[in-house]
Design a protein around this motif. Structure first.
Motif, PDB file in Angstrom:
ATOM      1  N   LYS A 146       2.072  -2.306   5.653  1.00  0.00           N
ATOM      2  CA  LYS A 146       2.217  -1.645   4.350  1.00  0.00           C
ATOM      3  C   LYS A 146       3.108  -2.466   3.434  1.00  0.00           C
ATOM      4  O   LYS A 146       2.832  -2.613   2.240  1.00  0.00           O
ATOM      5  CB  LYS A 146       2.770  -0.231   4.531  1.00  0.00           C
ATOM      6  CG  LYS A 146       1.755   0.733   5.115  1.00  0.00           C
ATOM      7  CD  LYS A 146       2.348   2.091   5.352  1.00  0.00           C
ATOM      8  CE  LYS A 146       2.225   2.904   4.087  1.00  0.00           C
ATOM      9  NZ  LYS A 146       2.604   4.322   4.316  1.00  0.00           N
ATOM     10  N   LYS A 147       4.171  -3.035   4.000  1.00  0.00           N
ATOM     11  CA  LYS A 147       5.089  -3.854   3.223  1.00  0.00           C
ATOM     12  C   LYS A 147       4.396  -5.141   2.747  1.00  0.00           C
ATOM     13  O   LYS A 147       4.501  -5.509   1.572  1.00  0.00           O
ATOM     14  CB  LYS A 147       6.321  -4.202   4.055  1.00  0.00           C
ATOM     15  CG  LYS A 147       7.360  -5.011   3.346  1.00  0.00           C
ATOM     16  CD  LYS A 147       8.547  -5.283   4.250  1.00  0.00           C
ATOM     17  CE  LYS A 147       9.552  -6.186   3.571  1.00  0.00           C
ATOM     18  NZ  LYS A 147      10.660  -6.523   4.471  1.00  0.00           N
ATOM     19  N   VAL A 148       3.681  -5.810   3.645  1.00  0.00           N
ATOM     20  CA  VAL A 148       2.977  -7.053   3.303  1.00  0.00           C
ATOM     21  C   VAL A 148       1.931  -6.808   2.219  1.00  0.00           C
ATOM     22  O   VAL A 148       1.777  -7.616   1.297  1.00  0.00           O
ATOM     23  CB  VAL A 148       2.319  -7.657   4.574  1.00  0.00           C
ATOM     24  CG1 VAL A 148       1.329  -8.745   4.211  1.00  0.00           C
ATOM     25  CG2 VAL A 148       3.379  -8.190   5.517  1.00  0.00           C
ATOM     26  N   LEU A 149       1.231  -5.686   2.309  1.00  0.00           N
ATOM     27  CA  LEU A 149       0.189  -5.370   1.323  1.00  0.00           C
ATOM     28  C   LEU A 149       0.736  -4.722   0.057  1.00  0.00           C
ATOM     29  O   LEU A 149      -0.015  -4.477  -0.892  1.00  0.00           O
ATOM     30  CB  LEU A 149      -0.872  -4.453   1.960  1.00  0.00           C
ATOM     31  CG  LEU A 149      -1.685  -5.067   3.103  1.00  0.00           C
ATOM     32  CD1 LEU A 149      -2.648  -4.027   3.678  1.00  0.00           C
ATOM     33  CD2 LEU A 149      -2.429  -6.308   2.644  1.00  0.00           C
ATOM     34  N   GLY A 150       2.044  -4.452   0.047  1.00  0.00           N
ATOM     35  CA  GLY A 150       2.666  -3.855  -1.140  1.00  0.00           C
ATOM     36  C   GLY A 150       2.292  -2.400  -1.352  1.00  0.00           C
ATOM     37  O   GLY A 150       2.246  -1.917  -2.489  1.00  0.00           O
ATOM     38  N   LEU A 151       2.050  -1.666  -0.258  1.00  0.00           N
ATOM     39  CA  LEU A 151       1.699  -0.248  -0.341  1.00  0.00           C
ATOM     40  C   LEU A 151       2.955   0.602  -0.191  1.00  0.00           C
ATOM     41  O   LEU A 151       3.877   0.231   0.540  1.00  0.00           O
ATOM     42  CB  LEU A 151       0.678   0.101   0.742  1.00  0.00           C
ATOM     43  CG  LEU A 151      -0.647  -0.639   0.672  1.00  0.00           C
ATOM     44  CD1 LEU A 151      -1.479  -0.348   1.908  1.00  0.00           C
ATOM     45  CD2 LEU A 151      -1.402  -0.253  -0.587  1.00  0.00           C
ATOM     46  N   PRO A 152       2.992   1.758  -0.833  1.00  0.00           N
ATOM     47  CA  PRO A 152       4.169   2.640  -0.694  1.00  0.00           C
ATOM     48  C   PRO A 152       4.260   3.234   0.712  1.00  0.00           C
ATOM     49  O   PRO A 152       3.252   3.386   1.392  1.00  0.00           O
ATOM     50  CB  PRO A 152       3.917   3.756  -1.729  1.00  0.00           C
ATOM     51  CG  PRO A 152       2.445   3.743  -1.950  1.00  0.00           C
ATOM     52  CD  PRO A 152       1.982   2.330  -1.703  1.00  0.00           C
TER      53      PRO A 152
END
Length: 153
Positions: A146-152
């Motif tokens: 989620k962090k790598v993909l920039g998702l909340p």
């Protein structure tokens, strides 16, 4: 009548291969990714693209080989009655840390379309259990993706 039944059963027996053909690691990994992609019954173009990118990068495949492996993976999933055959190949070819990385790849597919369907979550969770990935590592992999993909969160 009994002879007809025996003949019928012998035909069934001979048409079924005794053991399915062995599959390699990249096909098994591709099959698990396809299973995650199909979990929500909505195949998004972003998911297809993600699988292709991940296979190229992590299995060191060229574009043509990647297409062939992806097609083989789809066929394997279509014909499979369960996922154990694929999980077994992955488990036999990876250590604990590498299996956690495989779970990250599965999360990448699940999140590729920008959302996580409950069926995708369930499928990755089930596969993590079959691959003996600790729950803490499973959650860490999810949060990392989620962090790598920039998702909340």
């Amino acid at each position: 009548m009994l002879e007809r039944i025996k003949l019928f059963l012998s035909k069934l027996d001979s048409s079924q291969p005794a053991h399915p053909a062995p599959i390699d690691f990249s096909a098994a990994l591709g099959a698990l990714m396809v299973e995650v992609m199909r979990a929500d019954n909505d195949i998004a173009p972003d998911e297809l693209k993600m699988i292709t990118q991940l296979l190229k990068k992590h299995c060191q495949l060229d574009a043509k080989s990647c297409e062939l492996i992806f097609a083989q993976a789809q066929q394997l999933v279509d014909e499979a009655i369960d996922l154990h055959r694929f999980v077994k190949v992955v488990n036999e070819n990876t250590n604990e840390e590498e299996r956690t990385e495989v779970i990250e790849l599965l999360w990448m597919v699940a999140f590729a379309d920008g959302k996580l369907d409950p069926q995708e979550d369930y499928t990755v969770r089930k596969l993590a259990g079959l691959m003996y990935v600790a729950h803490g590592d499973f959650i860490a992999a999810k949060l990392n993706v989620k962090k790598v993909l920039g998702l909340p969160d």
